[in-house]
Design a protein around this motif. Structure first.
Motif, short mmCIF file in Angstrom:
data_model
loop_
_atom_site.label_atom_id
_atom_site.label_comp_id
_atom_site.label_asym_id
_atom_site.label_seq_id
_atom_site.Cartn_x
_atom_site.Cartn_y
_atom_site.Cartn_z
N TRP A 137 0.89 -1.30 -0.29
CA TRP A 137 0.16 -0.19 0.17
C TRP A 137 1.23 0.99 -0.11
N ILE A 138 0.79 2.19 -0.08
CA ILE A 138 0.95 3.75 -0.83
C ILE A 138 0.10 4.96 -0.28
N ILE A 171 2.94 9.13 -12.28
CA ILE A 171 2.40 9.07 -11.41
C ILE A 171 0.96 9.40 -10.87
N GLY A 172 0.39 10.10 -11.93
CA GLY A 172 -1.06 9.95 -12.84
C GLY A 172 -1.56 9.26 -12.74
N ALA A 173 -1.06 8.48 -13.89
CA ALA A 173 -1.75 7.39 -14.00
C ALA A 173 -1.91 6.01 -12.91
N GLU A 176 -4.91 6.74 -10.40
CA GLU A 176 -6.26 7.07 -11.33
C GLU A 176 -6.10 5.37 -10.80
N GLU A 177 -5.10 4.60 -10.94
CA GLU A 177 -5.21 3.05 -10.25
C GLU A 177 -5.48 2.33 -8.84
N THR A 178 -4.86 3.32 -8.20
CA THR A 178 -4.82 3.25 -7.27
C THR A 178 -5.89 3.92 -5.98
N TRP A 179 -6.60 4.95 -5.94
CA TRP A 179 -7.75 5.31 -5.29
C TRP A 179 -8.55 5.97 -6.70
#
Length: 276
Positions: A137-138, A171-173, A176-179
């Motif tokens: 997790w990040i 980082i933007g992608a 979007e994939e993580t949150w």
């Protein structure tokens, strides 16, 4: 965010106490709380039950004056309220100061530890983390999770690192994939739709006190669910800034009348040293 969520009594109670009691060394009469909460749509029984539960949880303490019961803060509730105060007025909703640091948390739990896994994921989500991968997790910035992990008894199963993204990583992608950005954006947009009319709406003093209570409680609920992702990596039309402007504008308009109402409606007494 739903209206039902925003009207839950305990968050409203904490908001009310942070607004009227925090930092003043006073206790507030239960009847005053019942009066204000009725104006915010909360019934007397729900208000009394909330006061009792919060006493039992160490968030409030009682002080009797004659036949009246007054309620004041404990060290625990003061800490919670100070944190909320910082989150609203200092940290804010828009993260422009991100220095590129990420907190990475990896965990490996036995397959049978389903409850522990659920509890850890829930706590991490509340602390601003998102699942980069199933066990990794990040979160943006430097997040101290030592107490969180220790409270769950999982220190031996968790590893925490500080990291920076490699050059060229999108980082933007990744964000979007993580949150769930769409869900978070909708919370801000709902807040604006609900409260923007109050920037110009005529109001009475007693109504203003209850409305400012609801305003603050709803705003804190929205921003506490925001992991404060770096704004430079969010969509250009990210609605957090507009929502924060709406919050501050409505708060400013309601405050003079709310203060007038609180002086008339609230019965406050000093904290007695023997009761503190």
């Amino acid at each position: 965010m739903t209206t039902e969520e925003s009207l839950r009594p305990q968050p409203l109670m904490l908001t009310f106490l942070g607004d009227q009691v925090l930092g003043r060394d006073v206790c507030v009469y239960s009847g005053s709380v019942i009066d204000v909460f009725a104006r915010a749509g909360i019934g007397e029984q729900a208000t009394r039950s909330t006061l009792t539960r919060m006493v039992n949880r160490g968030l409030l303490r009682r002080q009797r004056e004659g036949r009246r019961m007054y309620f004041g803060l404990t060290e625990h509730s003061e800490a919670v309220l100070r944190d909320g105060e910082r989150r609203i007025w200092q940290t804010g909703a828009v993260n422009r100061q991100w220095d590129g640091t990420w907190t990475l948390l990896g965990f490996s739990l036995p397959e049978s530890w389903q409850r522990q896994r659920h509890d850890l994921r829930s706590k991490l989500t509340w602390s601003g983390f998102g699942p980069l991968f199933s066990g990794l997790w990040i979160a943006p910035g430097e997040v101290d999770v030592a107490e969180l992990v220790a409270d769950l008894g999982l220190s031996a199963h968790v590893k925490v690192f500080r990291a920076h993204a490699d050059t060229g990583m999108d980082i933007g992608a990744m964000i979007e994939e993580t949150w769930e950005l769409a869900e978070l954006a909708e919370r801000y947009e709902q807040f604006v739709r609900r409260w923007q009319p109050w920037e110009t709406r005529a109001r009475e003093a007693d109504e203003a006190l209850a409305q400012r209570l609801l305003l603050q409680a709803e705003w804190l609920r929205v921003i506490r669910r925001d992991p404060r992702l770096p704004v430079k990596h969010l969509p250009d039309d990210w609605p957090a800034e507009q929502a924060e402007k709406t919050f501050r504008a409505v708060y400013e308009r309601l405050t003079p009348l709310a203060r007038d109402a609180s002086e008339r409606l609230l019965d406050l007494v000093p904290v007695r040293p023997d009761q503190a």
